[in-house]
Design an enzyme around this catalytic site. Structure first.
Site, PDB file in Angstrom:
ATOM      1  N   LYS A   7     -11.261  -0.942   1.906  1.00 11.16           N
ATOM      2  CA  LYS A   7      -9.957  -0.414   2.311  1.00 11.16           C
ATOM      3  C   LYS A   7      -8.820  -1.343   1.876  1.00 11.16           C
ATOM      4  O   LYS A   7      -7.836  -0.922   1.264  1.00 11.16           O
ATOM      5  CB  LYS A   7      -9.957  -0.229   3.833  1.00 11.16           C
ATOM      6  CG  LYS A   7      -8.634   0.098   4.432  1.00 11.16           C
ATOM      7  CD  LYS A   7      -8.180   1.487   4.077  1.00 11.16           C
ATOM      8  CE  LYS A   7      -6.760   1.706   4.540  1.00 11.16           C
ATOM      9  NZ  LYS A   7      -6.368   3.089   4.559  1.00 11.16           N
TER      10      LYS A   7
ATOM     11  N   CYS B  66       1.439   1.041   5.684  1.00 13.86           N
ATOM     12  CA  CYS B  66       0.145   0.552   5.189  1.00 13.86           C
ATOM     13  C   CYS B  66       0.251  -0.546   4.135  1.00 13.86           C
ATOM     14  O   CYS B  66      -0.198  -1.661   4.363  1.00 13.86           O
ATOM     15  CB  CYS B  66      -0.660   1.723   4.624  1.00 13.86           C
ATOM     16  SG  CYS B  66      -0.853   3.043   5.816  1.00 13.86           S
TER      17      CYS B  66
HETATM   18  C1  UGA Z   1      -1.332   4.597   1.434  1.00 11.64           C
HETATM   19  C2  UGA Z   1      -2.515   4.934   0.512  1.00 11.64           C
HETATM   20  O1  UGA Z   1      -2.050   5.648  -0.638  1.00 11.64           O
HETATM   21  C3  UGA Z   1      -3.580   5.758   1.242  1.00 11.64           C
HETATM   22  O2  UGA Z   1      -4.707   5.955   0.403  1.00 11.64           O
HETATM   23  C4  UGA Z   1      -4.010   4.992   2.506  1.00 11.64           C
HETATM   24  O3  UGA Z   1      -4.941   5.732   3.264  1.00 11.64           O
HETATM   25  C5  UGA Z   1      -2.781   4.718   3.362  1.00 11.64           C
HETATM   26  O4  UGA Z   1      -1.831   3.946   2.597  1.00 11.64           O
HETATM   27  C6  UGA Z   1      -3.252   3.932   4.568  1.00 11.64           C
HETATM   28  O5  UGA Z   1      -3.730   2.803   4.394  1.00 11.64           O
HETATM   29  O6  UGA Z   1      -3.264   4.487   5.675  1.00 11.64           O
HETATM   30  P1  UGA Z   1       0.858   5.938   2.263  1.00 11.64           P
HETATM   31  O7  UGA Z   1       1.303   4.623   2.809  1.00 11.64           O
HETATM   32  O8  UGA Z   1       0.928   7.142   3.103  1.00 11.64           O
HETATM   33  O9  UGA Z   1      -0.688   5.827   1.760  1.00 11.64           O
HETATM   34  O10 UGA Z   1       1.766   6.234   1.000  1.00 11.64           O
HETATM   35  P2  UGA Z   1       1.638   6.200  -0.594  1.00 11.64           P
HETATM   36  O11 UGA Z   1       1.738   7.557  -1.123  1.00 11.64           O
HETATM   37  O12 UGA Z   1       0.489   5.389  -1.011  1.00 11.64           O
HETATM   38  O13 UGA Z   1       2.984   5.437  -0.969  1.00 11.64           O
HETATM   39  C7  UGA Z   1       3.237   4.100  -0.519  1.00 11.64           C
HETATM   40  C8  UGA Z   1       4.539   3.591  -1.075  1.00 11.64           C
HETATM   41  O14 UGA Z   1       4.426   3.352  -2.465  1.00 11.64           O
HETATM   42  C9  UGA Z   1       5.732   4.543  -0.905  1.00 11.64           C
HETATM   43  O15 UGA Z   1       6.853   3.812  -0.473  1.00 11.64           O
HETATM   44  C10 UGA Z   1       5.956   5.104  -2.281  1.00 11.64           C
HETATM   45  O16 UGA Z   1       7.301   5.453  -2.512  1.00 11.64           O
HETATM   46  C11 UGA Z   1       5.540   3.931  -3.153  1.00 11.64           C
HETATM   47  N1  UGA Z   1       5.102   4.320  -4.509  1.00 11.64           N
HETATM   48  C12 UGA Z   1       3.981   5.064  -4.681  1.00 11.64           C
HETATM   49  C13 UGA Z   1       5.830   3.886  -5.610  1.00 11.64           C
HETATM   50  O17 UGA Z   1       6.856   3.186  -5.483  1.00 11.64           O
HETATM   51  N2  UGA Z   1       5.396   4.238  -6.860  1.00 11.64           N
HETATM   52  C14 UGA Z   1       4.283   4.987  -7.056  1.00 11.64           C
HETATM   53  O18 UGA Z   1       3.951   5.259  -8.240  1.00 11.64           O
HETATM   54  C15 UGA Z   1       3.570   5.424  -5.945  1.00 11.64           C
END
Ligand code: UGA
Length: 431
Positions: A202, A258
């Site tokens: 994880k 997260c």
């Molecule tokens: C993340 C993981 O993607 C999940 O697999 C995991 O289960 C979860 O954490 C957790 O540990 O509970 P989450 O925090 O909901 O999920 O959001 P993401 O979609 O991963 O995005 C996280 C951050 O990264 C956001 O602020 C988003 O804007 C940023 N991001 C994402 C970017 O800046 N660039 C990208 O290409 C993708």
């Protein structure tokens, strides 16, 4: 199967609702009376697409119920999930007090064999800690397992129902079989490991994704200096299947409940085991700096920000959620206010009252309409890539702004088109 879930938060509710939808009998238990009362009436304490419908449907089918009663939640259950919060302490370590408390309650109330599965993100070794706490309270047989979740806020129900892998960390053959049966409806690979390995999977996954984001953000910063376009660089990189095209969107960095927490926690786990995880330190630093660049770009267009009216679209840490935890937008607004800027803000889902109560900002004016928020502002900052911003009427934006300045922290508009309309447009890693 008869399942109970401790912790009716984000992970617990999505897991509970989806397992009920798959035909199991689920009871969700929490110590928050108000939350449980609301859930019994089908009210969800946060916004997550599809979750409300799923919970209401399964309440009607009597497949899911909610309780404050710990004894009832443990009674006659085959599988007990721990999905309570694991907040971060000031020193970056994970606060396990909720996990420990729940483990004790489970131990006190166990009457027959059950598998206790940890879904909360916990440091390596917590599985054994939970085992020892339960052992002190209960001398019958039980098993411990780690089954980390990979749900993303905003698409958690879809993610649960369409997993790319299922991790089962346990030392017992019996519990491995029961957990495998639980996930039988899914056809993705199942990885069986020791508890410690599952716990590490994880952290390693989240830290790697965070590193990918910091990497592309640094590439973007170089692109700006050499006249390259980061969107095209990322697209071409992503065509190499060894790299993959996901999580290569440059912007203002990662936020949420997260990545920031887990990256810091993994750094600490390594440190506590006499290893300096040098890369992760840099990942965090790049991410913190990336947020500040948007304020610098705003100054580039407006000069001194003192008493300048600036509009910010998007406060949640990403689209399709009302969650503002560790949102880059919050840091950006704070910095703009510190520099004397007067902020108008709009977000389609965020609870403005809660932000006010939590004293997140100095004097932000919140709007319920994105166009109203633009009036008399000298610049628009895009902090979250909600669809309604992507589809906004650009000419209307230009008319409403006092000066046609847009600083786009999520690269949602095409730079050439924006210039043609007459905007002074700055984005991330593109000229
Ligand atoms: C993340 C993981 O993607 C999940 O697999 C995991 O289960 C979860 O954490 C957790 O540990 O509970 P989450 O925090 O909901 O999920 O959001 P993401 O979609 O991963 O995005 C996280 C951050 O990264 C956001 O602020 C988003 O804007 C940023 N991001 C994402 C970017 O800046 N660039 C990208 O290409 C993708």
């Amino acid at each position: 199967m008869e399942i109970s879930i401790f912790g009716a938060g984000y992970v617990g509710l999505v897991t509970g609702a989806c397992l009920a939808e798959l035909g199991n009998n689920v009871v969700c238990c929490d110590i928050d009376r108000n939350k449980i009362e609301r859930l019994k009436n089908g009210e969800i304490p946060f916004f997550e697409p599809g979750l409300k419908n799923l919970i209401n449907k399964n309440i009607k089918k009597k497949k899911i119920s909610f309780t404050l009663n710990l004894e009832e939640a443990v009674l006659a259950k085959e599988v007990i999930f721990i999905a309570v919060g694991t907040p971060q302490k000031k020193n970056g370590e994970v606060n396990l007090s909720y996990v420990k408390k729940v483990a004790k309650e489970i131990g006190k109330n166990l009457k027959k064999y059950a598998i206790i599965i940890n879904k909360s993100t916990v440091p390596v070794g917590t599985g054994n800690l939970v085992r020892n706490i339960i052992k002190k309270e209960y001398n019958g047989s039980f098993d411990i397992a780690s089954n980390p979740e990979f749900l993303r806020e905003g698409s958690a129900v879809f993610d649960f129902m369409n997993p790319e892998r299922i991790i089962i960390g346990t030392d017992s053959t019996e519990s491995k079989k029961i957990i495998k049966d639980l996930y039988e409806p899914f056809s993705c690979p199942v990885v069986n490991t020791k508890i410690e390995t599952a716990e590490m999977i994880k952290y390693a996954s989240n830290a790697f994704l965070a590193a990918k984001i910091s990497f592309i953000n640094e590439i973007a910063n170089v692109c700006e200096r050499v006249g390259a376009n980061v969107d095209e660089v990322a697209y071409a990189m992503g065509l190499d299947s060894r790299i993959g095209n996901k999580f290569l969107d440059a912007g203002i960095g990662y936020g949420g409940s997260c990545f920031p927490k887990d990256v810091r926690a993994l750094h600490n786990i390594a440190l506590n085991n006499n290893y300096k995880f040098k890369l992760l330190k840099a990942v965090v630093r790049v991410n913190n700096d990336q947020r500040l660049l948007l304020a610098e770009k705003t100054e580039r267009l407006l000069g001194d920000l003192k008493n300048k009216k600036i509009c910010v679209w998007g406060i949640s840490f990403k689209p399709n959620t009302d969650d503002t935890r560790e949102s880059a937008a919050i840091d950006i607004i704070n910095l703009l206010e510190k520099k004397g800027g007067k902020i108008n803000a709009y977000d389609p889902k965020v609870d403005y009252e809660k932000l006010r109560r939590d004293n997140k900002f100095k004097a932000v004016n919140f709007y319920s309409n994105k166009y109203d928020a633009l009036k008399n502002c000298q610049a628009l900052i895009i902090a979250t890539e909600w669809d309604e911003f992507k589809n906004a009427d650009l000419r209307k934006i230009k008319k409403l702004l006092q000066k046609p300045n847009i600083i786009d922290g999520r690269n949602i508009y095409n730079p050439d088109k924006m210039k043609k309309i007459g905007f002074n447009y700055l984005s991330v890693g593109r000229l």
